[in-house]
Design a protein around this motif. Structure first.
Motif, PDB file in Angstrom:
ATOM      1  N   TYR A 194      55.155  45.705  45.210  1.00 34.89           N
ATOM      2  CA  TYR A 194      56.204  44.842  45.380  1.00 34.89           C
ATOM      3  C   TYR A 194      56.241  44.053  44.252  1.00 34.89           C
ATOM      4  O   TYR A 194      55.235  43.284  43.722  1.00 34.89           O
ATOM      5  CB  TYR A 194      55.781  43.967  46.723  1.00 34.89           C
ATOM      6  CG  TYR A 194      55.181  44.238  47.848  1.00 34.89           C
ATOM      7  CD1 TYR A 194      56.124  44.847  48.977  1.00 34.89           C
ATOM      8  CD2 TYR A 194      53.771  44.227  48.227  1.00 34.89           C
ATOM      9  CE1 TYR A 194      55.681  45.678  50.026  1.00 34.89           C
ATOM     10  CE2 TYR A 194      53.480  44.992  49.151  1.00 34.89           C
ATOM     11  CZ  TYR A 194      54.382  45.347  50.196  1.00 34.89           C
ATOM     12  OH  TYR A 194      53.787  46.005  51.580  1.00 34.89           O
ATOM     13  N   VAL A 195      57.395  44.117  43.520  1.00 36.32           N
ATOM     14  CA  VAL A 195      57.617  43.607  42.307  1.00 36.32           C
ATOM     15  C   VAL A 195      58.629  42.528  42.244  1.00 36.32           C
ATOM     16  O   VAL A 195      59.950  42.640  42.434  1.00 36.32           O
ATOM     17  CB  VAL A 195      57.983  44.432  41.230  1.00 36.32           C
ATOM     18  CG1 VAL A 195      57.867  44.168  39.795  1.00 36.32           C
ATOM     19  CG2 VAL A 195      57.175  45.605  41.415  1.00 36.32           C
ATOM     20  N   CYS A 196      58.170  41.113  41.924  1.00 37.36           N
ATOM     21  CA  CYS A 196      59.074  40.012  41.924  1.00 37.36           C
ATOM     22  C   CYS A 196      59.655  39.598  40.566  1.00 37.36           C
ATOM     23  O   CYS A 196      58.741  39.724  39.716  1.00 37.36           O
ATOM     24  CB  CYS A 196      58.383  38.764  42.572  1.00 37.36           C
ATOM     25  SG  CYS A 196      59.344  37.051  42.598  1.00 37.36           S
ATOM     26  N   PRO A 197      61.039  39.692  40.450  1.00 37.47           N
ATOM     27  CA  PRO A 197      61.620  39.408  39.274  1.00 37.47           C
ATOM     28  C   PRO A 197      61.089  37.870  38.381  1.00 37.47           C
ATOM     29  O   PRO A 197      60.775  37.946  37.203  1.00 37.47           O
ATOM     30  CB  PRO A 197      63.171  38.967  39.414  1.00 37.47           C
ATOM     31  CG  PRO A 197      63.252  39.436  40.804  1.00 37.47           C
ATOM     32  CD  PRO A 197      61.975  39.344  41.743  1.00 37.47           C
ATOM     33  N   ASN A 198      60.446  36.955  39.182  1.00 33.26           N
ATOM     34  CA  ASN A 198      59.989  35.857  38.776  1.00 33.26           C
ATOM     35  C   ASN A 198      58.317  35.892  38.384  1.00 33.26           C
ATOM     36  O   ASN A 198      57.839  35.237  37.391  1.00 33.26           O
ATOM     37  CB  ASN A 198      60.326  34.530  39.498  1.00 33.26           C
ATOM     38  CG  ASN A 198      61.654  34.621  39.633  1.00 33.26           C
ATOM     39  OD1 ASN A 198      62.657  34.597  38.734  1.00 33.26           O
ATOM     40  ND2 ASN A 198      62.327  34.194  40.914  1.00 33.26           N
ATOM     41  N   LYS A 199      57.374  36.510  39.267  1.00 33.94           N
ATOM     42  CA  LYS A 199      56.162  36.429  39.385  1.00 33.94           C
ATOM     43  C   LYS A 199      55.701  37.864  38.850  1.00 33.94           C
ATOM     44  O   LYS A 199      54.126  37.953  38.837  1.00 33.94           O
ATOM     45  CB  LYS A 199      55.608  36.231  40.693  1.00 33.94           C
ATOM     46  CG  LYS A 199      56.109  34.648  41.137  1.00 33.94           C
ATOM     47  CD  LYS A 199      55.701  34.297  42.389  1.00 33.94           C
ATOM     48  CE  LYS A 199      56.142  33.083  43.093  1.00 33.94           C
ATOM     49  NZ  LYS A 199      55.518  32.715  44.285  1.00 33.94           N
ATOM     50  N   GLY A 200      56.180  38.794  38.922  1.00 39.46           N
ATOM     51  CA  GLY A 200      55.693  40.397  38.486  1.00 39.46           C
ATOM     52  C   GLY A 200      55.401  40.652  39.984  1.00 39.46           C
ATOM     53  O   GLY A 200      55.792  40.434  41.060  1.00 39.46           O
ATOM     54  N   ILE A 201      54.161  41.690  39.977  1.00 38.46           N
ATOM     55  CA  ILE A 201      53.869  42.301  41.167  1.00 38.46           C
ATOM     56  C   ILE A 201      53.043  41.138  41.740  1.00 38.46           C
ATOM     57  O   ILE A 201      51.989  40.614  41.471  1.00 38.46           O
ATOM     58  CB  ILE A 201      52.947  43.565  40.729  1.00 38.46           C
ATOM     59  CG1 ILE A 201      53.807  44.726  39.973  1.00 38.46           C
ATOM     60  CG2 ILE A 201      52.117  43.863  41.834  1.00 38.46           C
ATOM     61  CD1 ILE A 201      53.093  45.962  39.753  1.00 38.46           C
ATOM     62  N   ILE A 202      53.324  41.358  43.109  1.00 40.82           N
ATOM     63  CA  ILE A 202      52.817  40.084  43.869  1.00 40.82           C
ATOM     64  C   ILE A 202      52.062  40.783  45.099  1.00 40.82           C
ATOM     65  O   ILE A 202      51.283  40.032  45.956  1.00 40.82           O
ATOM     66  CB  ILE A 202      53.792  39.173  44.606  1.00 40.82           C
ATOM     67  CG1 ILE A 202      54.748  40.022  45.441  1.00 40.82           C
ATOM     68  CG2 ILE A 202      54.555  38.410  43.532  1.00 40.82           C
ATOM     69  CD1 ILE A 202      55.640  39.024  46.420  1.00 40.82           C
ATOM     70  N   GLY A 203      51.986  41.942  45.099  1.00 40.15           N
ATOM     71  CA  GLY A 203      51.021  42.907  46.153  1.00 40.15           C
ATOM     72  C   GLY A 203      51.146  44.293  45.929  1.00 40.15           C
ATOM     73  O   GLY A 203      52.354  45.073  45.304  1.00 40.15           O
ATOM     74  N   LYS A 204      50.386  44.870  46.590  1.00 40.70           N
ATOM     75  CA  LYS A 204      50.232  46.457  46.474  1.00 40.70           C
ATOM     76  C   LYS A 204      49.646  46.890  47.813  1.00 40.70           C
ATOM     77  O   LYS A 204      48.642  46.377  48.115  1.00 40.70           O
ATOM     78  CB  LYS A 204      49.759  47.115  45.170  1.00 40.70           C
ATOM     79  CG  LYS A 204      49.529  48.743  45.207  1.00 40.70           C
ATOM     80  CD  LYS A 204      48.779  49.178  44.227  1.00 40.70           C
ATOM     81  CE  LYS A 204      47.700  48.385  43.442  1.00 40.70           C
ATOM     82  NZ  LYS A 204      46.418  49.272  44.292  1.00 40.70           N
ATOM     83  N   ARG A 205      50.062  48.270  48.480  1.00 42.57           N
ATOM     84  CA  ARG A 205      49.391  48.743  49.511  1.00 42.57           C
ATOM     85  C   ARG A 205      49.149  50.371  49.258  1.00 42.57           C
ATOM     86  O   ARG A 205      50.052  50.810  48.715  1.00 42.57           O
ATOM     87  CB  ARG A 205      49.872  48.332  50.802  1.00 42.57           C
ATOM     88  CG  ARG A 205      51.560  48.753  51.091  1.00 42.57           C
ATOM     89  CD  ARG A 205      51.549  48.703  52.528  1.00 42.57           C
ATOM     90  NE  ARG A 205      50.402  49.187  53.079  1.00 42.57           N
ATOM     91  CZ  ARG A 205      50.622  50.466  54.167  1.00 42.57           C
ATOM     92  NH1 ARG A 205      51.731  51.008  54.164  1.00 42.57           N
ATOM     93  NH2 ARG A 205      49.405  50.933  54.398  1.00 42.57           N
ATOM     94  N   ARG A 206      48.680  50.715  50.092  1.00 43.19           N
ATOM     95  CA  ARG A 206      48.069  52.246  49.974  1.00 43.19           C
ATOM     96  C   ARG A 206      48.137  52.620  51.487  1.00 43.19           C
ATOM     97  O   ARG A 206      47.557  51.868  52.176  1.00 43.19           O
ATOM     98  CB  ARG A 206      46.637  52.571  49.306  1.00 43.19           C
ATOM     99  CG  ARG A 206      46.349  52.069  47.955  1.00 43.19           C
ATOM    100  CD  ARG A 206      45.158  51.985  47.403  1.00 43.19           C
ATOM    101  NE  ARG A 206      45.065  51.815  46.113  1.00 43.19           N
ATOM    102  CZ  ARG A 206      43.556  51.680  45.260  1.00 43.19           C
ATOM    103  NH1 ARG A 206      42.623  51.749  46.042  1.00 43.19           N
ATOM    104  NH2 ARG A 206      43.630  51.536  44.238  1.00 43.19           N
TER     105      ARG A 206
END
Length: 459
Positions: free
Chosen positions: A161-173
């Motif tokens: 999940y890539v936010c324009p303001n905060k960068g990556i805010i999470g990842k799941r597998r």
């Protein structure tokens, strides 16, 4: 409430990761630019399962019960090298480092590339994370991207999940790879099913990606609903007509907007094979600013020419069907290319042999050919041309009441589909159905997920 512009597309993986990231950047720029076909810039863009790294459709990796081949191991080596290194670890039960990875704090140090950082900071990964963040930042589009992630000695089917303001805010597998996927992808931890939140123009959006056939797991869906999501994302590799009915059910069941994305893959492009054969093309390095680059894009490692790929197809259940080999007048085994048998695979995965110029016509085949074809379902489009498709795509956007808002996007590997939505519709739908709340009878039925807090997020 302001409307939010949802977007998805059905692009196929390109021969190298560098090319795929360039394609992703182009799609994001187009989605962010108003045009005659796009009246409003996209806020959120979903891209397919395994888009970065490639979905190895049809590959066997030389594996059979009780046996492996050297060629198959080499194929896995090449596929491993084509995967994305995000700088994460395997973690407990395949959970990765979680929030520490998101904050770039693995190992107690800040892990980031670029000039002007202190000596105790270290670079992790191949630069793909930084490139995704750059694309989101420059386009202003919140990106949700499927990818094949390598961590330690294992591969995972993942989503970032890539936010324009905060960068990556999470990842799941992916918690449960399907069928033969289990040979090459490890099981991710259920803890990675944690929802993330973003706010766009004052609208709070709680979202989770559920990958491909995880969506057929009722407890996974309930885990998502329990977190009070209003945007359910379903990147997939399933291009069957039945997938749409599942996505519409999820919209109704969860009273949430649902976006599904699947690659439209042309027979001629064979992106999975191209990704696998690009053995050294993914020897990625980062420069001082963390920009993504490749050491050897012009010198992909070829597949061994002495071992031909077996002529076969895969049915809907993932079973390999070996097609007959032409013997009379065949060229040597090292170069022989066997023609496909004239057949089709029906909805249940059974192969139906059709008559060919040298094949006896069976009574069943004759009857089948003489009968008019059954009417197509309302949302299924006939093939656009004579081009064979390994996967027809089918990306779609669905409302909290199960209505199809955009798509399905069949046999279109270039376009983008959009829907402008009012997230208050999710609350309106809760009047009579709240699957994880008032409708759940949670006084009698209990669900717990290892490592995951299921407290509902606020709207």
């Amino acid at each position: 409430m302001p409307t939010i512009r949802l977007a998805t597309a059905s692009p196929a993986t390109q021969p190298t990761l560098k090319e795929t990231l360039a394609q992703l950047a182009s799609i994001a720029r187009r989605a962010a630019t108003p045009s005659a076909s796009n009246s409003q810039p996209a806020d959120i863009l979903l891209l397919p399962e395994a888009y970065l790294g490639g979905y190895p459709r049809g590959s066997t990796f030389g594996a059979a019960v009780g046996g492996r081949t050297a060629e198959g191991r080499n194929e896995y080596l090449e596929y491993f090298k084509s995967a994305v290194d995000l700088g994460d670890i395997v973690g407990e039960a395949g959970a990765g480092a979680g929030d520490a990875w998101v904050r770039r704090e693995i190992g107690g140090k800040r892990n980031i590339a670029g000039p002007g950082h202190s000596h105790d900071e270290q670079v992790r990964g191949d630069g793909a994370r930084e490139e995704l963040e750059r694309i989101a930042r420059e386009t202003g589009v919140f990106l949700v991207v499927g990818l094949v992630e390598r961590a330690g000695g294992s591969l995972y089917c993942a989503v970032v999940y890539v936010c324009p303001n905060k960068g990556i805010i999470g990842k799941r597998r992916k918690v449960m790879p399907t069928g033969s996927e289990r040979l090459i992808w490890g099981q991710g931890s259920p803890a990675t099913l944690k929802a993330v939140t973003t706010t766009i123009r004052g609208v709070r959006i709680n979202l989770v990606a559920v990958i491909c056939w995880e969506n057929y797991m009722p407890l996974v869906r309930q885990t998502v609903y329990a977190q009070n999501v209003n945007l359910y994302l379903a990147p997939t590799a399933d291009a069957r007509e039945t997938w749409l009915s599942l996505i519409r059910t999820i919209g109704i069941e969860g009273r949430c907007f649902v976006v599904s994305s699947n690659m439209a893959v042309r027979e001629s492009s064979k992106p999975a094979a191209a990704a696998v054969t690009a053995a050294t093309a993914h020897q990625a390095v980062t420069d001082g600013a963390g920009a993504f680059s490749h050491a050897s894009d012009e010198s992909p490692h070829p597949r061994s020419p002495t071992i031909p790929r077996r002529n076969s197809i895969f049915d809907e259940d993932g079973n390999e069907i070996v097609l007959p080999v032409k013997h009379a007048g065949s060229p040597p085994a090292t170069t022989r290319r066997t023609p496909r048998r004239n057949s089709i695979i029906c909805e249940d995965g059974n192969e139906i042999i059709l008559p060919g110029p040298k094949s006896p016509t069976s009574p069943f085949a004759s009857k089948f050919l003489q009968s008019p074809p059954p009417p197509l379902a309302r949302h299924i489009a006939p093939p656009a041309d004579n081009q064979e498709w390994l996967s027809r795509g089918g990306s779609v956007i669905v409302s909290p009441f199960g209505d199809v808002l955009a798509g399905p996007q069949w046999e279109d590997d270039d376009g983008i589909i959009y829907a402008s939505v009012d997230f208050d519709e999710c609350i309106r739908g809760r009047l009579d159905l709240d699957t994880a709340g008032s409708y759940s009878r949670n006084d009698s039925f209990k669900l717990s997920v290892e490592g995951l807090n299921l407290e509902a997020l606020p709207y």
